[in-house]
Each structure stands twice: as C-alpha cells, then as structure tokens.
Design an enzyme around this catalytic site. Sequence first.
Site, PDB file in Angstrom:
ATOM      1  N   ASP A   1      -2.217  -1.066  10.267  1.00  0.00           N
ATOM      2  CA  ASP A   1      -2.462  -1.150   8.821  1.00  0.00           C
ATOM      3  C   ASP A   1      -3.158  -2.439   8.402  1.00  0.00           C
ATOM      4  O   ASP A   1      -3.607  -2.550   7.255  1.00  0.00           O
ATOM      5  CB  ASP A   1      -1.135  -1.049   8.050  1.00  0.00           C
ATOM      6  CG  ASP A   1      -0.603   0.375   7.969  1.00  0.00           C
ATOM      7  OD1 ASP A   1      -1.414   1.319   8.106  1.00  0.00           O
ATOM      8  OD2 ASP A   1       0.616   0.542   7.776  1.00  0.00           O
TER       9      ASP A   1
ATOM     10  N   LYS B   1       0.846  -1.193   0.000  1.00  0.00           N
ATOM     11  CA  LYS B   1       0.000   0.000   0.000  1.00  0.00           C
ATOM     12  C   LYS B   1       0.883   1.246   0.000  1.00  0.00           C
ATOM     13  O   LYS B   1       2.034   1.224   0.429  1.00  0.00           O
ATOM     14  CB  LYS B   1      -0.950   0.018   1.207  1.00  0.00           C
ATOM     15  CG  LYS B   1      -0.287   0.137   2.589  1.00  0.00           C
ATOM     16  CD  LYS B   1      -0.144   1.559   3.061  1.00  0.00           C
ATOM     17  CE  LYS B   1       0.577   1.619   4.411  1.00  0.00           C
ATOM     18  NZ  LYS B   1       1.100   2.935   4.753  1.00  0.00           N
TER      19      LYS B   1
END
Length: 284
Positions: free
Chosen positions: A136, A10
């Site tokens: 995350d 990401k």
Amino acid sequence: MKIYEKAPAKINLMLDVLHKRPDGYHEVEMIMTMVDLADRLEMSALPRDTIIISSQAGYIPLDEKNLAFQAAKLIKERYDVRSGVYIHLDKKIPVAAGLAGGSSDAAATLRGLNRLWRLGIPDAELMELGAELGSDVPFCVTGGTALATGRGEKLTPLKSPPQCWVILAKLPINVSTSEIYGRLRSEEIQVHPSAVKMQQALENGSFTEVCGELGNVLEDVTLQIHPEVAHLKETMIRLGADGVLMSGSGPTVFGLVSKESKVPRIYNGLRGFCKEVYAVRLLT
C-alpha cells in the site's frame, strides 16, 4: 529545521483477488481513495547517525517494527545519508484496522525525508522505494484515487469519487492482513466486484453508482472469524448510510453518506457500541 507531513488513511472502494502468484503474493485489483483522517509526522535532523521515533500513542512499536522507522532506514541507506533524524508520530488512524495507517506513515516519512535532506527524489522513485516496504505504500506516496493491480504496487490514477461524508467505525479487535489472505481461497470466490464498473461510476461522477459497486472479497473471510463485523455493517446500513463496506482486511467498516443531516444519527448510533467512530470527508 522541521518538516511536517500529513499521512491520511485510505479506504478501498473495491477489492478483488484474482489468484495467488508464484511469489506467494496475491494478484489483486483494488480501487482506493483517501479520507481526511490522518496521522501527522514532524521530522527534524539529528547530527548523529541515528533514527529516533516518538509518539503519543503507547500501543505502537518505535523501533524497526515501525514502518516509518523502516522507511527512514531504507532512504538513509539507499542514498548514503550520514546524518540522523528524529520523527514524532502523532497517531490518529487506528492500528491493524484496514486503513493503511502504517503504510501512510511510511510514505509520509519518505516524502518528508526527501525534503529534509534535499535529496530531490522524484515521486516515481519514492513509489519504487515504498514498494519495498509494503504493497500500500506506493499509493500512499501520491494519494488521490487509483486503481492498484499486481500485488497493489502498479497504480493508475482515477477520477476522485463525488464528495461525501465517510463514517468510519473500528471494533476493539485487531485483524492480521496476512492471516486473512492466508485463509482466502481465491478459486472459491463466487462473486467478484468489478473494477471496470467502479471506474465507470467514478467517471460518471455518480454517488449512487459508486455505492452500488462497492465490494470486497476479503469480507467473507474476516466475517467468518469476526461475526461482529457483520453486525457492525448491518447497523450502519440500518442507520441510513448510503453505501457500506469493510475496508481492506478489516475490521474497520465505512459508510458513504451523501447528506450531512444523516451524519449525526449514524455517528451517535454507532458510538453506542463502538468506541472508535469517525465522521470525515473524502480527500478529493
């Protein structure tokens, strides 16, 4: 039976830190999306009650320090699974790079074991499990593009950015996220990126607006410790990337590029002094 899961990296299109919370975490606003650079996990059941992880990468731990191991242990204990699992981790995402490679591996492990052991756990519950492993991980469970608030675990899905190329470059240094947050003084931040403006840019489907709203308040901290990251940013801009930002706590820098014809020049220019360079697409 073997289960295969992809664990994409990401990037943060914007990352703001509002203040330090009483629990020691920081209150954040982040807009994240995924790119087509991914680890791949292969999982198979073992008859004995154990977790075994292997990898072709010689530089990652294969025991309890590994987030995929922690994810397997958590789901086994929480749902009282008595069989074991063998996980092979084909590592492509650089470690300690600000790309959430470990978090994505943990999320892929949760998804894969949910299928392997036929547990039927809904995504929302997998995300709650993920939050126990790292800030995350909930985002990595479902992917896409999202606004993350709280310590990163509260997610609001957003429209994906316009399709483009992403050039990722990681210097041969490792950055500790905890050290960067430890050095950050949120009350001294002068300029805050705007989550509202980035969301509007995404809604408008405007590549130019997205590039204009990129921002990361952790950059100043990382660049003070590692000035070579600033040089990497400057080089990427000079080579023609449309929007350039450090991802997460660094040291990876990404450049958004709208025209494919620009990609070889930027890629080759960065390879001159940076070994780990990747040209990938957004996952939209």
